[in-house]
Design a protein around this motif. Structure first.
Motif, PDB file in Angstrom:
ATOM      1  N   PRO A  33      -5.965  -7.244   8.368  1.00 12.65           N
ATOM      2  CA  PRO A  33      -7.307  -7.534   8.259  1.00 12.65           C
ATOM      3  C   PRO A  33      -7.772  -6.843   6.777  1.00 12.65           C
ATOM      4  CG  PRO A  33      -7.111  -5.989  10.097  1.00 12.65           C
ATOM      5  CD  PRO A  33      -5.778  -6.534   9.671  1.00 12.65           C
ATOM      6  N   GLU A  34      -8.922  -7.314   6.266  1.00 16.10           N
ATOM      7  CA  GLU A  34      -9.424  -6.785   4.975  1.00 16.10           C
ATOM      8  C   GLU A  34      -9.509  -5.214   4.783  1.00 16.10           C
ATOM      9  OE1 GLU A  34     -13.078  -8.460   3.602  1.00 16.10           O
ATOM     10  OE2 GLU A  34     -12.137 -10.451   3.454  1.00 16.10           O
ATOM     11  N   PRO A  35      -9.814  -4.376   5.923  1.00 17.55           N
ATOM     12  CA  PRO A  35     -10.216  -3.081   5.480  1.00 17.55           C
ATOM     13  C   PRO A  35      -8.648  -2.284   5.580  1.00 17.55           C
ATOM     14  CG  PRO A  35     -11.566  -3.804   7.224  1.00 17.55           C
ATOM     15  CD  PRO A  35     -10.510  -4.999   7.175  1.00 17.55           C
ATOM     16  N   VAL A  36      -7.646  -3.035   6.257  1.00 24.11           N
ATOM     17  CA  VAL A  36      -6.516  -2.374   6.279  1.00 24.11           C
ATOM     18  C   VAL A  36      -5.784  -2.832   4.877  1.00 24.11           C
ATOM     19  CG1 VAL A  36      -3.994  -2.393   7.435  1.00 24.11           C
ATOM     20  CG2 VAL A  36      -6.026  -2.204   8.756  1.00 24.11           C
ATOM     21  N   VAL A  37      -5.678  -4.013   4.419  1.00 20.83           N
ATOM     22  CA  VAL A  37      -5.375  -4.533   2.985  1.00 20.83           C
ATOM     23  C   VAL A  37      -5.860  -3.695   1.865  1.00 20.83           C
ATOM     24  CG1 VAL A  37      -5.347  -6.310   1.308  1.00 20.83           C
ATOM     25  CG2 VAL A  37      -4.867  -6.938   3.718  1.00 20.83           C
ATOM     26  N   ASP A  38      -7.222  -3.294   2.045  1.00 21.53           N
ATOM     27  CA  ASP A  38      -7.891  -2.347   1.183  1.00 21.53           C
ATOM     28  C   ASP A  38      -7.032  -0.987   1.030  1.00 21.53           C
ATOM     29  OD1 ASP A  38      -9.626  -4.282   0.408  1.00 21.53           O
ATOM     30  OD2 ASP A  38     -11.293  -3.480   1.135  1.00 21.53           O
ATOM     31  N   ALA A  39      -7.043  -0.326   2.277  1.00 19.68           N
ATOM     32  CA  ALA A  39      -6.212   0.674   2.379  1.00 19.68           C
ATOM     33  C   ALA A  39      -4.919   0.866   1.768  1.00 19.68           C
ATOM     34  CB  ALA A  39      -6.401   1.309   3.872  1.00 19.68           C
ATOM     35  N   LEU A  40      -4.060  -0.120   2.137  1.00 23.69           N
ATOM     36  CA  LEU A  40      -2.930  -0.308   1.625  1.00 23.69           C
ATOM     37  C   LEU A  40      -2.760  -0.268   0.268  1.00 23.69           C
ATOM     38  CD1 LEU A  40      -1.221  -2.576   4.414  1.00 23.69           C
ATOM     39  CD2 LEU A  40      -0.670  -0.293   4.096  1.00 23.69           C
ATOM     40  N   MET A  41      -3.727  -1.271  -0.309  1.00 21.27           N
ATOM     41  CA  MET A  41      -3.658  -1.487  -1.797  1.00 21.27           C
ATOM     42  C   MET A  41      -4.064  -0.189  -2.369  1.00 21.27           C
ATOM     43  SD  MET A  41      -3.153  -4.881  -2.749  1.00 21.27           S
ATOM     44  CE  MET A  41      -4.299  -4.657  -4.396  1.00 21.27           C
ATOM     45  N   SER A  42      -4.718   0.705  -1.906  1.00 24.30           N
ATOM     46  CA  SER A  42      -5.253   1.920  -2.862  1.00 24.30           C
ATOM     47  C   SER A  42      -4.230   3.006  -2.700  1.00 24.30           C
ATOM     48  CB  SER A  42      -6.379   2.303  -1.992  1.00 24.30           C
ATOM     49  OG  SER A  42      -6.005   2.981  -0.715  1.00 24.30           O
ATOM     50  N   ARG A  43      -3.036   2.884  -1.881  1.00 27.42           N
ATOM     51  CA  ARG A  43      -2.174   3.932  -1.713  1.00 27.42           C
ATOM     52  C   ARG A  43      -0.847   3.407  -2.163  1.00 27.42           C
ATOM     53  NH1 ARG A  43      -0.647   6.854   2.793  1.00 27.42           N
ATOM     54  NH2 ARG A  43       0.784   8.178   1.329  1.00 27.42           N
ATOM     55  N   GLY A  44      -0.576   2.222  -1.620  1.00 25.18           N
ATOM     56  CA  GLY A  44       0.555   1.774  -1.842  1.00 25.18           C
ATOM     57  C   GLY A  44       1.222   1.427  -3.253  1.00 25.18           C
ATOM     58  N   GLN A  45       2.576   1.501  -3.526  1.00 24.53           N
ATOM     59  CA  GLN A  45       3.121   1.115  -4.764  1.00 24.53           C
ATOM     60  C   GLN A  45       3.305  -0.513  -4.819  1.00 24.53           C
ATOM     61  OE1 GLN A  45       3.323   3.310  -7.318  1.00 24.53           O
ATOM     62  NE2 GLN A  45       2.504   4.825  -5.579  1.00 24.53           N
ATOM     63  N   ASN A  46       4.105  -0.812  -5.892  1.00 22.11           N
ATOM     64  CA  ASN A  46       3.736  -2.173  -6.082  1.00 22.11           C
ATOM     65  C   ASN A  46       4.623  -3.005  -5.104  1.00 22.11           C
ATOM     66  OD1 ASN A  46       2.455  -1.843  -8.343  1.00 22.11           O
ATOM     67  ND2 ASN A  46       4.262  -2.796  -9.804  1.00 22.11           N
ATOM     68  N   GLU A  47       5.665  -2.452  -4.372  1.00 18.94           N
ATOM     69  CA  GLU A  47       6.476  -3.294  -3.443  1.00 18.94           C
ATOM     70  C   GLU A  47       5.374  -3.437  -2.056  1.00 18.94           C
ATOM     71  OE1 GLU A  47      10.020  -1.379  -1.869  1.00 18.94           O
ATOM     72  OE2 GLU A  47      10.629  -0.961  -3.805  1.00 18.94           O
ATOM     73  N   VAL A  48       4.459  -2.498  -1.954  1.00 20.00           N
ATOM     74  CA  VAL A  48       3.408  -2.737  -0.735  1.00 20.00           C
ATOM     75  C   VAL A  48       2.631  -3.819  -1.137  1.00 20.00           C
ATOM     76  CG1 VAL A  48       1.554  -1.837   0.520  1.00 20.00           C
ATOM     77  CG2 VAL A  48       3.660  -0.498  -0.118  1.00 20.00           C
ATOM     78  N   VAL A  49       2.104  -4.110  -2.506  1.00 26.47           N
ATOM     79  CA  VAL A  49       1.097  -5.055  -2.938  1.00 26.47           C
ATOM     80  C   VAL A  49       1.881  -6.413  -2.857  1.00 26.47           C
ATOM     81  CG1 VAL A  49       0.038  -5.999  -4.934  1.00 26.47           C
ATOM     82  CG2 VAL A  49      -0.051  -3.451  -4.588  1.00 26.47           C
ATOM     83  N   CYS A  50       3.120  -6.509  -3.122  1.00 29.32           N
ATOM     84  CA  CYS A  50       4.117  -7.632  -3.133  1.00 29.32           C
ATOM     85  C   CYS A  50       4.127  -8.122  -1.745  1.00 29.32           C
ATOM     86  CB  CYS A  50       5.608  -7.370  -3.673  1.00 29.32           C
ATOM     87  SG  CYS A  50       5.295  -7.139  -5.606  1.00 29.32           S
ATOM     88  N   GLU A  51       4.329  -7.189  -0.733  1.00 29.43           N
ATOM     89  CA  GLU A  51       4.373  -7.736   0.605  1.00 29.43           C
ATOM     90  C   GLU A  51       2.938  -8.224   1.151  1.00 29.43           C
ATOM     91  OE1 GLU A  51       6.981  -7.706   2.479  1.00 29.43           O
ATOM     92  OE2 GLU A  51       8.465  -6.283   1.937  1.00 29.43           O
ATOM     93  N   LEU A  52       2.077  -7.710   0.659  1.00 25.61           N
ATOM     94  CA  LEU A  52       0.837  -8.297   0.951  1.00 25.61           C
ATOM     95  C   LEU A  52       0.577  -9.519   0.549  1.00 25.61           C
ATOM     96  CD1 LEU A  52      -1.388  -4.971   0.704  1.00 25.61           C
ATOM     97  CD2 LEU A  52      -1.019  -6.431   2.829  1.00 25.61           C
ATOM     98  N   LEU A  53       1.014  -9.928  -0.824  1.00 30.84           N
ATOM     99  CA  LEU A  53       0.521 -11.125  -1.399  1.00 30.84           C
ATOM    100  C   LEU A  53       1.551 -12.396  -0.790  1.00 30.84           C
ATOM    101  CD1 LEU A  53       0.516  -9.937  -5.142  1.00 30.84           C
ATOM    102  CD2 LEU A  53      -1.215 -10.929  -4.070  1.00 30.84           C
ATOM    103  N   ARG A  54       2.917 -11.719  -0.396  1.00 34.71           N
ATOM    104  CA  ARG A  54       3.502 -12.949   0.196  1.00 34.71           C
ATOM    105  C   ARG A  54       3.186 -12.984   1.723  1.00 34.71           C
ATOM    106  NH1 ARG A  54       7.821  -9.001  -1.643  1.00 34.71           N
ATOM    107  NH2 ARG A  54       8.619  -9.766  -3.535  1.00 34.71           N
ATOM    108  N   ASN A  55       2.382 -12.194   2.307  1.00 41.33           N
ATOM    109  CA  ASN A  55       2.265 -12.370   3.787  1.00 41.33           C
ATOM    110  C   ASN A  55       0.782 -13.166   3.748  1.00 41.33           C
ATOM    111  OD1 ASN A  55       1.506 -12.212   6.464  1.00 41.33           O
ATOM    112  ND2 ASN A  55       1.342  -9.811   6.524  1.00 41.33           N
ATOM    113  N   LEU A  56       0.779 -14.363   4.310  1.00 43.75           N
ATOM    114  CA  LEU A  56      -0.479 -15.194   4.447  1.00 43.75           C
ATOM    115  C   LEU A  56      -1.303 -14.820   5.316  1.00 43.75           C
ATOM    116  CD1 LEU A  56       1.107 -18.739   3.703  1.00 43.75           C
ATOM    117  CD2 LEU A  56      -0.132 -17.237   1.959  1.00 43.75           C
ATOM    118  N   GLY A  57      -0.923 -13.927   6.350  1.00 43.37           N
ATOM    119  CA  GLY A  57      -1.551 -13.281   7.387  1.00 43.37           C
ATOM    120  C   GLY A  57      -2.455 -12.108   6.751  1.00 43.37           C
TER     121      GLY A  57
END
Length: 364
Positions: A140-164
């Protein structure tokens, strides 16, 4: 003994005797053996779907003995049951507190973890756990926001690939900032736009309004409907060249974000510190849908109630408002003599807003 109550009618007398014998043991290793046997029997017994009573009874048994069982047994339970609804939320969250190397499967698959547990992990755990959460069936959006704020590029890539994964407007803006120095993320944003109409519509909206963060190729392809060609071109370039390492701009941005929360206030504070006039004006005008000229006029005006209301609606802090007021002096000609008065008026307005919110909450 709970194990016997749970499985007694399905087990042989020999197994029941073993359970009863182990239950009387005080040795921690014997307790661990008991839980391991119960877990194995539980998985065999409930190969279909356990009843609520079975799930609660098994979970209660493990929780009761949790501090007495070996780490290897806890690992076995995670391995056997992380992908299922066969354990209760309290047990899943107890297991989620184990070391990072044990819990990545749990964080990636368990449907029993609460959003608050995921948010806490996104704020505190290692990259491996963050990547696991980014791969969940739904993020969900709040978790994506939290991951984006701390994660490095690999985390962002995983989120972009994940249509969920659900991207908020602020998360998409951060993607746009990051992709300026990451061809891979720019390519994944384009690919996500092809597969996710909501994501593409948000990119189109930003491109139409002249978002200064979107790289020109991505903005043009979004508007022209040529995202597919852009993805192909970028994949070819990625094949031929190495990616850039994390840019200092990204590190500076992440430091500004508090405890894993992406907010309008964080983004505004960051852009003010970078002193990019077009960027600040674009961000401020975006929410109310004003033109660039209209927003610049508001920023230059004295005692402007409209600007105050817009910033209060976006929950801009007094600290950020003070920084914005000084920025207005330097960039849009706001009178220096009114800075203190403007900040004090905003502080009072914010105090009144908080008081009203508290009264409304009390009334509810």
């Amino acid at each position: 003994m709970a194990a016997v109550v749970l499985f007694g009618e399905f087990m042989t007398d020999d197994i029941v005797d073993q359970f009863q014998s182990l239950a009387r043991e005080k040795d921690p290793s014997a307790r661990s053996l008991l839980v391991r046997k119960v877990a194995a029997e539980y998985v065999r017994r409930t190969g279909h779907e356990p009843t609520d009573a079975e799930r609660e009874l098994f979970s209660s048994l493990v929780l009761d003995l949790y501090d007495q069982i070996d780490l290897s047994v806890r690992r076995d339970i995670i391995t056997l049951l992380a992908r299922t609804r066969h354990i209760s939320t309290p047990l899943a969250e107890k297991l989620a507190g184990e070391n990072d190397e044990l819990v990545t499967t749990l964080y990636e698959y368990s449907p029993m973890l609460s959003q608050e547990t995921l948010l806490q992990a996104a704020r505190e755990r290692s990259e491996s756990v963050l990547r696991a959460i980014a791969r969940r069936q739904r993020v969900p959006e709040p978790v994506v926001d939290a991951l984006m704020s701390r994660g490095q590029n690999e985390v962002v890539c995983e989120l972009l690939r994940n249509l969920g994964s659900d991207f908020s407007s602020n998360a998409l803006l951060l993607c746009a900032i990051i992709c300026q120095t990451s061809l891979e993320i720019q390519s994944l944003m384009a690919a996500r736009g092809l597969a996710d109409q909501v994501f593409q519509q948000r990119m189109r909206r930003h491109a139409e309004q002249g978002c200064p963060f979107l790289p020109d190729p991505l903005s043009r392809a979004t508007l022209d409907g040529t995202l597919e060609q852009l993805v192909a071109d970028m994949e070819a370039r990625l094949f031929q060249t190495d990616e850039l390492s994390d840019d200092p701009t990204r590190d500076e941005l992440l430091v500004k974000i508090n405890l894993g929360e992406l907010t309008f206030d964080n983004l505004l504070e960051t852009l003010i510190s970078k002193e990019g006039k077009e960027d600040v004006i674009w961000l401020l005008k975006d929410a109310p849908g004003l033109s660039t000229n209209a927003m610049e006029h508001l920023l230059a005006s004295e005692t402007n109630r409209i600007l105050t209301r817009l910033l209060l609606e976006q929950d801009v802090s007094v600290k950020t408002f003070a920084a914005l007021t000084k920025w207005r002096v330097e960039h849009v000609g706001f009178p220096t003599r009114h800075v203190h008065r403007e900040v004090e008026n905003y502080r009072q307005s914010m105090s009144q807003k908080r008081k009203s919110e508290k009264q409304m909450h009390g009334a509810i």
